[in-house]
Design an enzyme around this catalytic site. Structure first.
Site, PDB file in Angstrom:
ATOM      1  CB  CYS A 160     -17.690 -25.290  67.278  1.00 14.94           C
ATOM      2  SG  CYS A 160     -17.375 -26.660  68.378  1.00 14.94           S
ATOM      3  CB  CYS A 186     -17.524 -23.046  70.146  1.00 14.35           C
ATOM      4  SG  CYS A 186     -15.792 -23.455  70.138  1.00 14.35           S
TER       5      CYS A 186
END
Lengths: 367, 205, 303
Positions: free
Chosen positions: C277, C271
């Site tokens: 994330c 991410c």
């Protein structure tokens, strides 16, 4: 070889700054350079930093040169960033360069002019031979000889010589002239008036203006300039405080001023006259003042003729002359662009897949 | 700009902390302009001079300075409000509505038509006048419906004290987009805004 | 006001800029909100960081921020990229403000090149750093020309360029800074965000402010405003997609960065939005390389 993704943190930045400080200092066996040494002995670096940094303060400019390790655009940036934080008390009266205490004044237009040719402190006519006595710490220089009689004061300008015949256009301010444009308070706007142009050029990068002036001499917007006068010296700065209501002298500035002249466009409505280009800098920045005058003249031409060359293009010249803007934007390419690059990678991989699929289909069809 | 000496005796103070005060007012003003017709509380602002109310005075302290020519409506021209603005904001005062960056209207019924103010330039529509309209209230008046940027769906807005014909003028102003003036409506302690993008509909229209 | 690191020395005003400069920027913000997508010229100041490094975003934040704000700063979606760290430290010092990496908790989020994955809400301001505000600049270098095009809504040049892209590549090959139409009037450069983020501009609940310091322009999209990415009927707007999911948190709906692991073609995708994330991993989501060292970046020393 394994790659590790760089995740910059506070610690990495602090360490980089420490390393930078160490490198700035260099070999500690060598004495640290003092700001006053920079101010006195690297004075032309100081002049350029004041000039393009738009802030007249020799000590601060010397500090900026030292802090930036001699990287002058970096020093100019330091001056500009400091300057924006200063309060504004008001505006001084325009300085009168006609009343300059002249140290150097030359004209390429006449063999002799009132006040004479004064070479002053110049690299001109030095032979560019490395002086190894300076490497050996030099000797105290022999003092320059004093003139037998004092120089004329005020020293007549070349413009005043032309005035007799009205040969040179005049730049007299009109009585109802509005406040001059100030690029530090409002963004560039077009078409740019001469005040805005001259301010941008005065703050502009010496190298950029030099190359533009040179391109013009080589035919890219030639104005056939002739150096009517360069003068270097000190002028008084006057300010009228509200509470007094009359001007008082608040200090001196060293300025370099250059007038370039060229034959103006012949008009039906007015008699032929020489036109002028104007350059001025803080301190002694002669190359910059001359370049500025040529570029000013070329930009003025663009008012009358179709733009042909880069030097005559207002938007091109004014938007790209500032080295703080240019340096920042060119160097911002070092910042991470992973997100953009990922998008580009995706696209090019996809376009390649499609290209190979098309090729394969064509090949199949041909077989 | 007038050069007469100011009589400081009657001038009431501005923000006790100019930095924090202006920041707090601006954040509410920004929210107001971003969400047309939403009502925000400025009761923390200092007491106003005679002739202005708290919210309008706070907006002036936050936005006016020597760069903004200000038009005052005849009701407050040459009054304590003018002295107060000159002292706190150092703003030039103008009697020409088309030159005004800001116009302060304390008597909306007597105001010149909106078209008298600066609508901006085709290339620079941001150079238009922002009107600060002092009204009786921002809730409980005849309701109009607002739509456009900053409004999810539709929003009801019910200021008190606007003269008849005002909303028709606002509609005409919206119809000239990208030209047009923008409005900050100020009641006692409350503020709301109506940018030129807002579509207004009302009953009987 | 609470005393902070900037207060005792009084070298600089609160939030660095002087009050007159803040007022000038604040007035520009109000006009920008009143004319969505239109670029308001402003007297951009020289900041203590270089042009191109966020001077527009920094000036916007400085004009907005107050001691009650919670400030987040991201670059490429991540809180820990060097320039984001540097700018966040600047405001922690000069504005005595609380900083966070939590997207939901922040009141002001300054960003370069991304819009966070977590939907923004009313009460939040997203401040974009913009290198080149003019969407037409790549097609027409002259400001005098492009300003006239905006004034008279002459956007044919933009459509021709997109059409040429379709003719050459079979698709609209624009990937970042994809041109958008604001409330069907002004063409706007959304800054170099990937077109993946363009749909988040439309009908967003937060205030979106854009600052270009070097080019001296401010523009805005108010909350809940129509933002349309340009396209053609036969070539509709499309966003980036990946075959992979995030190697750390397994997300299949976020913008991914490609991380090169070795010289032999090994890659991992993670991410770009570091907080998104981390939040997913904390909630128990895991990708195929969940234990990788990228999941535990060095922690910053406390200020």
């Amino acid at each position: 070889m394994a790659y590790v993704a760089v995740k910059g943190g506070e610690a990495a930045i602090s360490n980089a700054h420490r390393w930078l400080a160490e490198d700035r200092r260099g070999d500690q066996a060598v004495p640290e350079i003092q700001v006053d040494q920079v101010r006195e002995q690297l004075s032309l670096a100081v002049d350029r930093v004041m000039s393009e940094g738009s802030c007249y303060d020799r000590d601060l400019a010397a500090l900026a040169v030292k802090q930036s390790r001699g990287d002058l655009p970096e020093a100019i940036f330091l001056m500009r960033a400091y300057r924006t934080t200063l309060p504004r008390f008001g505006a001084s009266l325009p300085v009168e360069t006609a009343n300059m205490a002249v140290r150097r004044r030359i004209s390429a237009a006449f063999k002799d002019i009132p006040g004479g040719q004064v070479l002053g402190p110049t690299f001109d006519y030095t032979h560019r031979l490395l002086d190894f006595t300076l490497a050996a710490n030099g000797e105290a220089p022999a003092a320059a000889l004093e003139a037998e009689e004092p120089q004329a004061y005020p020293m007549a300008t070349v413009a005043s010589v032309f005035d007799q015949e009205n040969l040179l256009e005049t730049d007299a301010p009109s009585a109802e002239a509005s406040e001059p444009f100030d690029l530090t308070r409002e963004p560039m706007s077009f078409p740019a008036g001469r005040d805005q142009r001259l301010q941008a050029l005065a703050r502009g990068d010496e190298g950029f203006l030099l190359s533009l002036a040179y391109s013009s001499q080589r035919g890219w917007g030639n104005t056939h300039p002739l150096c009517a006068e360069i003068r270097l010296g000190e002028v008084a700065v006057e300010f009228t405080p509200d509470e007094l209501g009359f001007p008082i002298e608040i200090g001196d500035l060293t300025l370099t001023e250059c007038h370039m002249i060229s034959t103006g466009a012949a008009g039906l409505e007015r008699p032929p006259q020489f036109a002028r280009g104007y350059g001025v800098t803080f301190g002694h920045c002669e190359r910059k003042a001359m370049s500025m005058a040529i570029v000013d003249r070329a930009l003025r031409d663009a008012e009358e003729i179709e733009t042909a060359a880069p030097v005559q293009d207002q938007e091109f010249v004014l938007y790209h002359s500032d080295n703080v803007e240019a340096s920042g934007f060119v160097q911002h390419l070092k910042l991470p662009h992973y997100v953009d690059f990922q998008a580009d990678l995706q696209l090019i991989r996809r376009l390649r897949r499609e290209w190979f699929a098309r090729e394969a289909a064509l090949k199949e069809a041909a077989e | 700009m007038s050069a007469q000496a100011l009589d400081l005796a009657g001038i009431t103070p501005g923000f006790p902390d100019a930095v924090a005060g202006a920041q707090s007012v601006f954040r509410r003003l920004m929210d107001a302009m971003a969400r047309p017709g939403s009502v925000h509380d400025l009761s923390f602002a200092p007491p106003p001079p005679t002739g202005l109310r708290r919210a309008a005075a706070a907006v002036a302290l936050t936005l006016f300075d020597f760069e903004t020519p200000v038009w005052l409506d005849p009701a407050i021209r040459g009054s304590a409000v003018a002295d107060w603005l000159r002292f706190h904001c150092a703003c030039p005062l103008t009697e020409a509505p088309e030159e005004a960056a800001f116009a302060v209207v304390t008597d909306p019924a007597a105001a010149p038509p909106l078209s008298a103010f600066n609508p901006g330039d085709a290339k620079y529509p941001d150079r238009s006048t922002t009107l600060i309209l002092q009204v009786e209230g921002l809730v409980g008046g005849p309701s109009v419906t607002l739509e456009g940027p900053g409004v999810k769906g539709a929003r009801a807005f019910a200021p008190v004290g606007l003269p008849p014909g005002f909303w028709a003028q606002v509609q005409a102003n919206h119809g000239r987009f990208q030209f047009g003036v923008d409005f900050i409506l100020a009641a006692d302690d409350l503020v709301a805004a109506l940018p030129r993008t807002t579509r207004v509909t009302f009953e009987g229209n | 006001m609470n005393a902070g690191s900037n207060a005792p020395e009084r070298y600089y005003n609160y939030a660095y800029l002087d009050e007159q400069t803040k007022r000038m920027i604040r007035r520009a913000i109000l006009k920008a909100l009143a004319i969505p997508g239109y670029q308001v010229p402003f007297g951009s100041r020289e900041m203590p960081v270089p042009y191109g490094w966020g001077t527009g975003g920094i000036q916007l934040t400085a004009a907005l921020i107050g001691p009650d704000d919670v400030y987040k700063c991201i670059d490429q979606g991540a809180d820990d990229t060097t320039n984001a760290v540097s700018i966040r430290r600047f405001f922690a010092q000069v504005a005595d403000v609380a900083v966070t990496e939590d997207t939901g908790e922040a009141t002001i989020i300054q960003t370069r090149h991304r819009i966070p994955e977590k939907p923004l809400k009313a009460g939040q301001v997203l401040v974009f750093q913009v290198p080149q505000p003019e969407p037409l600049r790549g097609l027409e270098p002259r400001e005098t020309e492009t300003r006239a095009m905006h004034a008279y809504e002459e956007y044919g040049l933009q459509y021709v360029s997109l059409y040429e892209s379709v003719a050459t590549y079979g698709r609209i090959a624009s990937t970042v800074g994809y041109p958008t139409m604001i409330d069907e009037r002004y063409l706007m450069n959304p800054s170099p965000i990937p077109k993946f983020d363009n749909p988040k501009l439309d009908d967003n609940d937060a205030i979106l402010l854009f600052g270009a310091g070097r080019e001296k322009r401010i523009y805005a999209v108010p909350p809940n405003t129509r933002v349309r990415s340009l396209d053609f009927e036969d070539h509709p707007f499309e966003t980036q997609t990946w075959d992979d999911a995030c190697a750390l948190c397994g997300a299949g709906d976020s913008y991914l960065d490609e991380v090169v692991l070795d010289d032999a073609g090994q890659r991992m995708f993670v991410c770009s939005d570091s907080h998104y994330c981390a939040e997913r991993r904390a909630a128990g989501h895991a990708g195929p390389m969940a234990g990788h060292q990228l999941a535990t970046p060095e922690t910053e020393p406390a200020q």
